[in-house]
Structure formats: C-alpha cells, structure tokens
Design a protein around this motif. Structure first.
Motif, short mmCIF file in Angstrom:
data_model
loop_
_atom_site.label_atom_id
_atom_site.label_comp_id
_atom_site.label_asym_id
_atom_site.label_seq_id
_atom_site.Cartn_x
_atom_site.Cartn_y
_atom_site.Cartn_z
N LEU A 51 0.76 -1.23 0.07
CA LEU A 51 0.08 0.04 -0.20
C LEU A 51 0.96 1.33 -0.10
CD1 LEU A 51 -2.92 1.11 -0.06
CD2 LEU A 51 -2.58 0.99 2.76
N GLU A 52 1.96 1.15 0.72
CA GLU A 52 2.69 2.53 0.70
C GLU A 52 3.34 2.84 -0.41
OE1 GLU A 52 6.92 4.10 3.32
OE2 GLU A 52 5.66 2.07 3.81
N TRP A 53 3.69 1.78 -1.13
CA TRP A 53 4.20 2.02 -2.49
C TRP A 53 3.23 2.52 -3.57
CZ3 TRP A 53 3.46 -0.25 -7.43
CH2 TRP A 53 4.51 0.27 -8.40
N LEU A 54 2.23 1.98 -3.56
CA LEU A 54 0.86 2.52 -4.18
C LEU A 54 0.55 3.66 -4.06
CD1 LEU A 54 -1.12 -0.94 -4.23
CD2 LEU A 54 -0.03 0.30 -6.18
N LEU A 55 0.65 4.25 -2.83
CA LEU A 55 0.14 5.69 -2.50
C LEU A 55 1.14 6.71 -2.85
CD1 LEU A 55 -1.05 5.05 1.14
CD2 LEU A 55 -2.38 5.56 -0.90
N GLY A 56 2.24 6.16 -3.34
CA GLY A 56 3.28 7.15 -3.97
C GLY A 56 2.65 7.75 -5.30
N PHE A 57 1.48 6.90 -5.97
CA PHE A 57 0.90 7.68 -7.11
C PHE A 57 -0.25 8.53 -6.87
CE2 PHE A 57 3.40 3.87 -8.21
CZ PHE A 57 4.00 4.41 -9.35
N ASP A 58 -0.57 9.45 -7.54
CA ASP A 58 -1.74 10.24 -7.15
C ASP A 58 -2.99 9.44 -7.38
OD1 ASP A 58 0.36 12.31 -6.77
OD2 ASP A 58 -0.13 13.23 -8.82
N THR A 59 -3.11 8.83 -8.58
CA THR A 59 -4.37 8.03 -8.69
C THR A 59 -3.97 6.83 -8.83
OG1 THR A 59 -5.30 10.15 -9.98
CG2 THR A 59 -6.33 7.74 -10.28
N ILE A 60 -4.73 5.55 -8.46
CA ILE A 60 -4.56 4.24 -8.53
C ILE A 60 -6.06 3.90 -9.15
CG2 ILE A 60 -4.63 2.14 -7.22
CD1 ILE A 60 -3.54 5.24 -5.62
N ILE A 61 -5.84 3.18 -10.35
CA ILE A 61 -6.92 2.62 -11.11
C ILE A 61 -7.01 1.17 -11.00
CG2 ILE A 61 -8.05 2.53 -13.51
CD1 ILE A 61 -6.79 5.13 -14.07
N LEU A 62 -8.16 0.63 -10.41
CA LEU A 62 -8.39 -0.51 -10.36
C LEU A 62 -8.81 -1.07 -11.59
CD1 LEU A 62 -9.59 -1.01 -6.71
CD2 LEU A 62 -7.36 -1.18 -7.56
N PHE A 63 -8.36 -2.22 -12.30
CA PHE A 63 -8.78 -2.63 -13.62
C PHE A 63 -9.03 -4.13 -13.40
CE2 PHE A 63 -8.80 -1.41 -18.42
CZ PHE A 63 -9.77 -2.01 -18.79
N PHE A 64 -9.87 -4.55 -12.67
CA PHE A 64 -10.23 -6.01 -12.44
C PHE A 64 -11.21 -6.46 -13.42
CE2 PHE A 64 -9.11 -5.38 -7.44
CZ PHE A 64 -7.68 -5.26 -7.74
N ASP A 65 -11.32 -7.82 -13.29
CA ASP A 65 -12.29 -8.40 -14.30
C ASP A 65 -13.64 -7.99 -13.91
OD1 ASP A 65 -10.09 -9.80 -15.23
OD2 ASP A 65 -10.34 -11.67 -14.48
N ALA A 66 -14.57 -8.14 -15.11
CA ALA A 66 -15.89 -7.68 -14.85
C ALA A 66 -16.76 -8.98 -14.69
CB ALA A 66 -16.25 -7.05 -16.15
N ASP A 67 -15.95 -9.59 -13.59
CA ASP A 67 -17.22 -10.79 -13.22
C ASP A 67 -17.48 -10.55 -11.61
OD1 ASP A 67 -14.84 -11.48 -11.88
OD2 ASP A 67 -14.14 -12.99 -13.16
N GLU A 68 -18.17 -11.37 -10.94
CA GLU A 68 -18.46 -11.30 -9.64
C GLU A 68 -17.32 -11.26 -8.78
OE1 GLU A 68 -20.91 -10.37 -6.51
OE2 GLU A 68 -21.45 -10.80 -8.70
N GLU A 69 -16.38 -12.27 -8.82
CA GLU A 69 -15.18 -11.97 -7.90
C GLU A 69 -14.31 -10.54 -8.31
OE1 GLU A 69 -12.64 -15.58 -8.47
OE2 GLU A 69 -14.06 -16.56 -7.45
N GLY A 70 -14.42 -10.28 -9.39
CA GLY A 70 -13.71 -8.88 -9.81
C GLY A 70 -14.29 -7.77 -9.10
#
Length: 551
Positions: free
Chosen positions: A183-202
């Motif tokens: 999480l600390e590394w990801l928070l170094g970016f201004d915007t985090i885009i989640l591009f997960f699968d378009a199914d129930e689990e995603g």
C-alpha cells in the motif's frame, strides 16, 4: 537514473554460471543473469549477494525465451520489457512470469502458466512485489492495477510500455492482501486505477480493495462488453481499454450517489408500483392506499377487532381481483373462511350453528355462491395451523405464498403468537429477529405484508378496552415493529361504553409514504350484517339518543 527505469541493451555471457547469453546488460550499466540470478551493479565485477545462495534460489526456476505472444497480440518488445518468456516445463510449453522483490534487485519467484490456464509457483512469492513493480518509479501521476499478468502486459503495450501498470499475484481473491502489503508504494501515485475482471469475483475485489485508499484517489475502470483487457485486445477493441482507463470513475461505495448523476433518473418515469385500496375511503385518503413491497402493521388492544379488520381488507382485495395469502394463527381456516363468506353475504354466518343438512336450500345456495366468489376461486390461500410456530418455518410459508402461489398480498395475524413459543423467553429479542427477517422478505419478494401486532397496556387506569388512544411507544415487545413498518395503523374502541362500543377509531400512527398521520376514519360494527362500515360517530350517538323516550 534508477535501475528500475533502465532499458535492456544486449545479452552477454555470465562469468558466474557460464551461461552464454543469460546475462543481460542495461543502459545504466548494471547486469542481471536470468540463469543463476546474479545481480551486478554498474561499475562492479562482483555480485552483491552470495553466488551459491543465488544459484540455490534459482535452481528451480524455469528458463525460456522472449518471444511475441501471437494469440494474445503481445509483441516481443513488450515481453522483453516485462521479462515474460515462453519455455518448457515437464514436457509442456509454458508461459513464465518473473516476480521481483520490491527493491527490484532480484527475481524471487515465478508463476508458470500451462496451456489449460493452470499454473504453478516456484520460488518465494511471499518475498515478491506486485507483478511489474520493479519496472516503475516509486511515485507518479497514475498507476493501473490489473488482475492478471497478461492483462498487465496488454495495458502496458497499449500505452507504449511507458505508463506504470502492475498486476496482483493471486487473482481477485488475494487482491486485498496483496495491495495492503504494498500500500505504501501504491500511495506514491496520485491516482490508483483498479482494472479488475468484470465478473462477480472482480467486482467483489474492487469493493474490498478500493477502501484501502484515501477518498478520491482510487478509480475503477470498467468495460461493458469484455471481461478483461486481454479479451478486448484479442477482439480488436483495444480502444475500449484506453477509454476505460481514462474514463475511470472515482470509487464510491454502493449506495452513494453524486447529485450530478441524478438528472436522468429524475426525468425517467419510475417503474410503477402495484397498488390496491383499503375498503374505507377515509383510510385511503391518508395512506394513499396499499403498495407492494411495503409492511403494514395493524395494532390494537385485546378484543378491539383486529382480526375483523384484516378480514374486511382481505375480502376487499379478493373482490378487486387480487391474490391473497392469509396466516391467521389465532383461528382455524374454517373460522377464517366463514368470516369471509359472512362478509360476502352481509350476515355473520359464523354465528349460525345450524347443521349444514338442516339449512334451507336457498341458504345453502347463497353460501355456495359466496364461497365461489371469494374463497374457491384459486386466489385465496390459507395456512392451516393454530398456535405458535417457529419463525423460520413461518418465513418459508410466507415466501412460498409470495413466490409459489404468486400472492400479491399476505396477511399475518399475529406477530406475538409467532414468537410466543420460543424457549428463551426473550420476547423483545425474538420480535427484533422476526421483524428484521420479515422486512427483508418483503423486499426480497415484493409482496405487500399486512401484519397484526398487539399493544402493551398503557400507563394509567384507562386501558385499550376502554378506548385509550394508541401510540407507537405502546407496540408490544420491541421498537423494531415501529421502525421497520412502512405504515402503522392503530385501532381504538371503548368496549364498555354502551353508546360507542361498536365504533372503532382508525388512527394512522406512522406513514412512511406521505408522512400524513392522525385519525383516518371511524368504523361502525353492525351486529345484523357483521360488517365494518365507515360512519360519523356524532350522528350515530344522536340517532341512539333519538330512540330514547322523551319522558
């Protein structure tokens, strides 16, 4: 220049393991051997870690060659950028994805993917960063997180392998754990885009992962026509991937809407809610009728006439062509049926104890016609039971009446008897549980539920049998009845007053639909007809006075 930003130049022999071309030279001068795992910083001839240790770690790693993935439309350039290779494992052609440690100094694990989409892990995945994490700076404007390695390569290639993309190592089910770890590394970016699968689990993974990030910094990319970026790219619809990324919406939890998104909803007619009426105009004026998917509670003191009121409502609904289910837990199905027939005949036939064989033929025919009109028409369903019943069993009956019998309206008389047989004796808790389940069932099935509930005795000397005014605070057992009901109707009648004992005051105690409350009407019970009809109490009292002798 950071080592993670450097570009591959050429393959070299490795002086440590003897490989002829597994050692790679990068633009900043550092070298890395994909055969033995030896890392050599720029300007140094010796590895920074123990050679034997590295060779032991790499012993189980699978080697392969960088090549384009034709079916996936991934270029050789992209595969080389990511170190994604095709090799042989136990006689099968496999894809090999290297996972580096978060520092980007060495490969610590591999995911080996088989043609049937199964995979195996070699090395120590616990020591690995996100897939591709070593390729990018520790901060930036935006980063895309995908659910799989091929998806990450696809998104990277469509952005000329210049914009940060990473993938989670264990799919949607492990997404929250993986992102929390880094999480600390990801928070170094201004915007985090989640591009997960378009199914129930995603979708579930998005709901779990998005709250990890500060509000406004996490966006969600979605495509309407494809499950994931790789599928869209293979179908030649790569533009949809880019549109999904740059059109990603800021994450908001389910149920939170921006006012700017509501105009279309406000200018679109709502789906019509099925409605019906009560038998009395005064009640309809304040309540605006009955509505499906609402829970109506009718309450009164003992002996006031709650069952008579719900029988009138049931008869009215049946005559209007509705399908009705009745769970009258304090009376037999015969008593309920006779009550409905009596309403149809305008005679209290349940009081007539004459044996059927001794009834005149004309009376038998009249009762048969009344039966056919309101009972024997396949629109009335009765629950044949007397006394306490378990809550879950009762809920199953209600669900069956709604779904199996297609009842639009169900009458339950009454709630207190449903919970009276519980062993623990905690009536308040039992009513809370029962009301919550009934409310949920109403929403699930869309049925209109009309429920009877008892009142606690009010404070003071005057009880409900003497016409005491009803209130929400007197509902028996728990406040959940008032809270979870859409409509609460109180009945009041002074059973001891000779002039008014046949007059029932109908008071609306709660009205979620319009907010209107107060006295709706008065009902006069006729001993001759057994019916409840609307009246004006002052006129009834005046007529009784006029019957008195003048002297």
């Amino acid at each position: 220049m950071r080592e993670a930003d450097s570009e591959f130049i050429e393959h070299l022999p490795c002086p440590h393991c003897g490989s002829s071309d597994a050692n790679s030279l990068y633009t900043d001068g550092h070298q890395y051997c994909f055969s033995c795992g030896t890392y050599t910083p720029a300007g140094e001839d010796a590895p920074t870690t123990n050679r034997r240790e590295r060779q032991s770690r790499m012993a189980d790693f699978v080697s392969g060659a960088v090549t384009a993935l034709g079916k996936r439309k991934i270029s050789e350039e992209t595969c080389r950028k990511w170190g994604y290779r095709v090799g042989d494992y136990n006689g099968q052609t496999v894809h090999i994805a290297d996972y580096w440690n978060p520092e980007g100094t060495e490969v610590v694990a591999q995911k080996v993917r088989f043609p049937n989409k199964d995979f195996t892990i070699t090395g120590k995945m616990k020591e690995a960063g996100l897939y591709g994490q070593h390729l990018w700076r520790d901060k930036g404007k935006m980063i895309v997180v995908t659910e799989g390695e091929i998806d990450a390569l696809t998104v990277s290639q469509l952005q000329d392998n210049r914009w940060p993309v990473v993938s989670i190592p264990h799919g949607a089910k492990g997404a929250k754990k993986a992102l929390s770890k880094h999480l600390e590394w990801l928070l170094g970016f201004d915007t985090i885009i989640l591009f997960f699968d378009a199914d129930e689990e995603g979708r579930r993974a998005v709901e779990e992962c998005a709250p990890l990030f500060p509000p406004g910094r996490c966006k969600v990319a979605r495509m309407a026509d494809f499950k994931d970026p790789s599928d869209a790219h293979q179908a030649g619809k790569s533009a949809q991937i880019i549109d999904a990324i740059w059109g990603a919406k800021v994450y908001r939890p389910d149920g939170v809407l921006s006012g700017s998104e509501l105009w279309d909803a406000l200018t679109t007619d709502d789906e019509l809610v099925e409605t019906a009426t009560y038998p009395w105009d005064g009640v309809n004026t304040i309540t605006h009728g009955l509505r499906r998917a609402e829970l109506v509670t009718i309450t009164a003191g003992s002996g006031v006439g709650k069952s008579a009121v719900v029988r009138e409502i049931a008869h009215h609904l049946l005559r209007e062509g509705e399908t009705v289910g009745m769970l009258m837990l304090e009376e037999s199905v015969k008593r309920t049926a006779r009550g409905l027939m009596g309403i149809a005949l305008n005679r209290p036939v349940h009081l007539d104890m004459t044996p059927w064989a001794e009834l005149p033929e004309e009376e038998r025919q009249a009762r048969r016609q009344a039966y056919e009109a309101v009972i024997g028409n396949d629109r009335l369903y009765l629950y044949d039971h007397f006394g306490s019943t378990e809550v879950d069993n009762l809920l199953n009956r209600v669900r069956y009446l709604a779904k199996g019998c297609e009842c639009g309206w169900i009458i339950l008389d009454h709630l207190s008897i449903v919970v009276s047989g519980l062993d623990d004796g905690d009536e308040r808790k039992a009513i809370d549980v029962a009301m919550t389940k009934l409310r949920t069932l109403v929403q699930e099935t869309g049925v209109g539920l009309i429920m009877v509930s008892h009142l606690r005795r009010p404070s003071g000397d005057r009880g409900h049998e003497q016409g005491a005014e009803t209130s929400l605070s007197q509902l028996r057992g728990s406040h959940s009845i008032a809270q979870l009901s859409d409509m609460v109707i109180g009945l009041e009648r002074d059973q001891q007053d000779e002039k008014t004992k046949d007059i029932t005051t109908v008071r609306i105690l709660k009205n979620r639909f319009s907010g209107e409350t107060g006295i709706a009407t008065h009902l006069l019970y006729s001993k001759d007809t057994g019916r409840l009809t609307e009246c004006r109490p002052e006129f009834v009292a005046r007529e009784e006075e006029d019957d008195d002798p003048p002297f």
